[in-house]
Design a protein around this motif. Structure first.
Motif, PDB file in Angstrom:
ATOM      1  N   THR A   1       7.974  -9.568   6.454  1.00  0.00           N
ATOM      2  CA  THR A   1       6.608  -9.133   6.906  1.00  0.00           C
ATOM      3  C   THR A   1       6.433  -7.740   7.288  1.00  0.00           C
ATOM      4  O   THR A   1       5.504  -7.320   7.835  1.00  0.00           O
ATOM      5  CB  THR A   1       5.631 -10.045   7.675  1.00  0.00           C
ATOM      6  N   THR A   2       7.578  -6.950   7.212  1.00  0.00           N
ATOM      7  CA  THR A   2       7.484  -5.588   7.934  1.00  0.00           C
ATOM      8  C   THR A   2       7.194  -4.477   6.714  1.00  0.00           C
ATOM      9  O   THR A   2       7.276  -3.392   7.005  1.00  0.00           O
ATOM     10  CB  THR A   2       9.049  -5.210   8.449  1.00  0.00           C
ATOM     11  N   GLU A   3       6.714  -5.051   5.706  1.00  0.00           N
ATOM     12  CA  GLU A   3       6.411  -4.083   4.452  1.00  0.00           C
ATOM     13  C   GLU A   3       5.057  -3.090   5.033  1.00  0.00           C
ATOM     14  O   GLU A   3       4.339  -3.691   5.845  1.00  0.00           O
ATOM     15  CB  GLU A   3       5.997  -4.812   3.247  1.00  0.00           C
ATOM     16  N   PRO A   4       4.937  -2.204   4.561  1.00  0.00           N
ATOM     17  CA  PRO A   4       3.891  -1.234   4.888  1.00  0.00           C
ATOM     18  C   PRO A   4       2.384  -1.903   4.378  1.00  0.00           C
ATOM     19  O   PRO A   4       2.519  -2.484   3.407  1.00  0.00           O
ATOM     20  CB  PRO A   4       4.105   0.266   4.436  1.00  0.00           C
ATOM     21  N   PRO A   5       1.604  -1.428   5.106  1.00  0.00           N
ATOM     22  CA  PRO A   5       0.085  -1.941   4.603  1.00  0.00           C
ATOM     23  C   PRO A   5      -0.062  -1.475   3.039  1.00  0.00           C
ATOM     24  O   PRO A   5       0.234  -0.264   2.821  1.00  0.00           O
ATOM     25  CB  PRO A   5      -1.055  -1.721   5.463  1.00  0.00           C
ATOM     26  N   ALA A   6      -0.841  -2.407   2.513  1.00  0.00           N
ATOM     27  CA  ALA A   6      -1.217  -2.092   1.073  1.00  0.00           C
ATOM     28  C   ALA A   6      -2.139  -0.767   1.008  1.00  0.00           C
ATOM     29  O   ALA A   6      -2.941  -0.640   2.056  1.00  0.00           O
ATOM     30  CB  ALA A   6      -1.784  -3.233   0.426  1.00  0.00           C
ATOM     31  N   THR A   7      -1.931  -0.045   0.096  1.00  0.00           N
ATOM     32  CA  THR A   7      -2.987   1.273  -0.119  1.00  0.00           C
ATOM     33  C   THR A   7      -3.473   1.188  -1.627  1.00  0.00           C
ATOM     34  O   THR A   7      -3.050   0.319  -2.349  1.00  0.00           O
ATOM     35  CB  THR A   7      -2.104   2.619   0.222  1.00  0.00           C
ATOM     36  N   CYS A   8      -4.389   2.002  -1.797  1.00  0.00           N
ATOM     37  CA  CYS A   8      -4.953   1.991  -3.217  1.00  0.00           C
ATOM     38  C   CYS A   8      -4.230   3.114  -4.135  1.00  0.00           C
ATOM     39  O   CYS A   8      -4.654   3.186  -5.290  1.00  0.00           O
ATOM     40  CB  CYS A   8      -6.431   2.351  -2.801  1.00  0.00           C
ATOM     41  N   ASN A   9      -2.984   3.654  -3.553  1.00  0.00           N
ATOM     42  CA  ASN A   9      -2.342   4.725  -4.606  1.00  0.00           C
ATOM     43  C   ASN A   9      -1.949   3.939  -5.799  1.00  0.00           C
ATOM     44  O   ASN A   9      -1.070   2.869  -5.943  1.00  0.00           O
ATOM     45  CB  ASN A   9      -1.079   5.014  -3.946  1.00  0.00           C
ATOM     46  N   GLY A  10      -2.569   4.416  -6.951  1.00  0.00           N
ATOM     47  CA  GLY A  10      -2.046   3.992  -8.199  1.00  0.00           C
ATOM     48  C   GLY A  10      -2.819   2.777  -8.743  1.00  0.00           C
ATOM     49  O   GLY A  10      -2.356   2.287 -10.035  1.00  0.00           O
ATOM     50  N   ILE A  11      -3.500   1.983  -7.694  1.00  0.00           N
ATOM     51  CA  ILE A  11      -4.052   0.739  -8.162  1.00  0.00           C
ATOM     52  C   ILE A  11      -5.514   1.123  -8.892  1.00  0.00           C
ATOM     53  O   ILE A  11      -6.115   1.769  -8.775  1.00  0.00           O
ATOM     54  CB  ILE A  11      -4.500  -0.278  -6.919  1.00  0.00           C
ATOM     55  N   ARG A  12      -5.397   0.407 -10.313  1.00  0.00           N
ATOM     56  CA  ARG A  12      -6.542   0.563 -11.045  1.00  0.00           C
ATOM     57  C   ARG A  12      -7.385  -1.006 -11.454  1.00  0.00           C
ATOM     58  O   ARG A  12      -6.486  -1.952 -11.566  1.00  0.00           O
ATOM     59  CB  ARG A  12      -6.484   1.273 -12.430  1.00  0.00           C
ATOM     60  N   PRO A  13      -8.344  -1.003 -11.479  1.00  0.00           N
ATOM     61  CA  PRO A  13      -8.865  -2.224 -12.073  1.00  0.00           C
ATOM     62  C   PRO A  13      -8.460  -2.760 -13.461  1.00  0.00           C
ATOM     63  O   PRO A  13      -7.990  -2.023 -14.307  1.00  0.00           O
ATOM     64  CB  PRO A  13     -10.645  -1.947 -12.285  1.00  0.00           C
ATOM     65  N   GLY A  14      -8.730  -3.933 -13.723  1.00  0.00           N
ATOM     66  CA  GLY A  14      -8.400  -4.701 -14.891  1.00  0.00           C
ATOM     67  C   GLY A  14      -7.036  -5.199 -15.083  1.00  0.00           C
ATOM     68  O   GLY A  14      -6.625  -5.815 -16.214  1.00  0.00           O
TER      69      GLY A  14
END
Length: 456
Positions: free
Chosen positions: A77-90
């Protein structure tokens, strides 16, 4: 997302790629053809959007929710928090289909904005759709105001991309860009940001196709820029397919299908499919009213009928038992009407006079129709009742659930079996939520299902 009317008379900025040679036509000539086609389409859209106030349609909204698989026990659970980088809908690859829900609304345009009501209401609601539908993704603009913000916006930049074909024939393909300074598109913020700002304006861009033979818009697709954290979304994408219909004494560019896709940093993905049907033109004598009371209004002088008896006024604290007159089936949606019969006389506790006879009809609506797939399959159907019909009169009705009569329920809030239901403890006071397990694809709350209430 919300759209508002803006200024017209935009200057077309048209940039062509090196596509003229590929189609056997010089670039200059192709540019002129593309420019003329776009201008004819924009003029046609402008005429139709100005006439949108003449029409209303039934808007059916189907929403699907996708979530990442549950985190495994012992996972780092030490993964960095999620970000929007590169995330696209669909992109739902690897996601679980968590739930579906459905709702129906009546839509029209007034004062440069879309207005809504529940189906069969006598008046449009004075609240915005975002107040009427408080949970789940919802948007405005597909009925026509997206067209205003793209094609009548002086700040929109247009780019011709080339020619192609779809099922309807040859299309010219364009891209467009609406910068932040020209945008009238907003995404609702959450938490403290919502309280302070309400809406976050966003730039957006996309593409559209125009039939070369008729100058009709075939498809519009656009996507927001990356959204700020206050919206709790990364991006939103909308795709609308259009067709032209003749209605009344005019024509209307109507969406066949509108799809809204949103995605969050944790990859939660929501899809909203909206379709339009039962469109009609307002009659000459019609008018749009804003009224919370959607009971029928009768003008005794015009209709030559006697005034109805005075509405009943019920004191608080009276028990009322209701039984559905018809089943609520798998094709139902939030917004649909439901009716229930009073199954026992309701008497004045002091005089014992019958205030509500058995057989009186309570009018209500479905407020939630949801099919859940995880963590275990089940359905939730919420209903509320706000009118009482008896002795030829329809009166306002205000109820709260009588939880003293509630049956025990399992910890998961579901009961197996065809006609065994439970009332989740988090149900709102003025509505009943029926939750039940679902092995079958077709489900229903049966006719004669009983619920018990207390007047308030």
């Amino acid at each position: 997302m919300s759209k508002t009317r803006n200024q017209t008379g935009a200057t077309v900025l048209l940039a062509t790629l090196s596509v003229g040679v590929a189609f056997g036509q010089d670039t200059t000539s192709l540019t002129r053809v593309a420019t003329d086609l776009l201008e004819r389409t924009r003029a046609r859209i402008a005429r139709m959007t100005r006439g949108l106030t003449k029409y209303t349609c039934l808007e059916s909204v189907d929403r699907a929710y996708y979530v990442p698989p549950a985190q495994k026990i012992g996972r780092d659970t030490t993964e960095p928090p999620a970000t929007c980088n590169g995330i696209r809908p669909g992109n739902t690859t690897g996601l679980m289909h968590a739930a579906d829900d459905r709702l129906r609304l009546q839509v029209a345009v007034a004062g440069g904005t879309e207005i809504h009501s529940w189906p069969d209401s006598a008046a449009f609601d004075s609240r915005s759709v975002f107040q009427m539908v408080e949970t789940g993704p919802i948007s405005t603009g597909s009925f026509g105001l997206y067209l205003v913000d793209v094609f009548e916006n002086p700040g929109t930049q247009f780019y011709f991309m080339g020619r192609g074909n779809d099922a309807g024939g040859e299309v010219f393909v364009y891209r467009f860009r609406v910068p932040l300074a020209a945008s009238h598109s907003g995404v609702r913020a959450h938490g403290q940001a919502r309280a302070e700002n309400g809406w976050v304006t966003t730039a957006y861009g996309g593409s559209f196709d125009i039939y070369s033979a008729t100058a009709e818009l075939a498809r519009l697709q656009f996507e927001t820029d990356e959204l700020p954290p206050s919206t709790e979304m990364c991006r939103a994408r909308t795709t609308i397919d259009y067709h032209m219909i003749l209605i009344g004494d005019g024509e209307l560019l109507l969406p066949i299908r509108s799809e809204l896709e949103t995605v969050r940093a944790n990859r939660d993905d929501d899809r909203v499919i909206t379709t339009f049907s039962s469109c009609r033109e307002y009659l000459a004598a019609s008018s749009i009213r804003f009224d919370e009371d959607d009971s029928p209004q009768v003008n005794s002088e015009v209709d030559n009928v006697r005034p109805s008896p005075a509405p009943a006024v019920l004191p608080a604290g009276l028990p009322i038992a209701l039984a559905l007159t018809e089943p609520v089936g798998h094709l139902a949606a939030a917004g649909d009407r439901v009716y229930a019969k009073v199954i026992k006389d309701v008497r004045d506790p002091e005089t014992h006079r019958v205030l509500v006879p058995s057989g009186a009809i309570a009018h209500g609506r479905i407020t939630l129709m949801r099919h859940r797939f995880v963590p275990m399959p089940g359905f939730e159907v919420s209903m509320s009742f706000d009118k009482l019909e008896m002795n030829g009169t329809v009166s306002p009705l205000s109820l709260r659930l009588d939880r003293s009569k509630e049956k025990p329920r399992r910890e998961n809030g579901l009961r197996a079996g065809r006609q065994e239901f439970s009332l989740p403890s988090d149900a709102e006071e003025g509505q009943v939520t029926v939750a039940f397990s679902a092995i079958r694809a077709i489900y229903a709350v049966p006719a004669h299902w009983e619920s018990r209430w207390i007047t308030r």
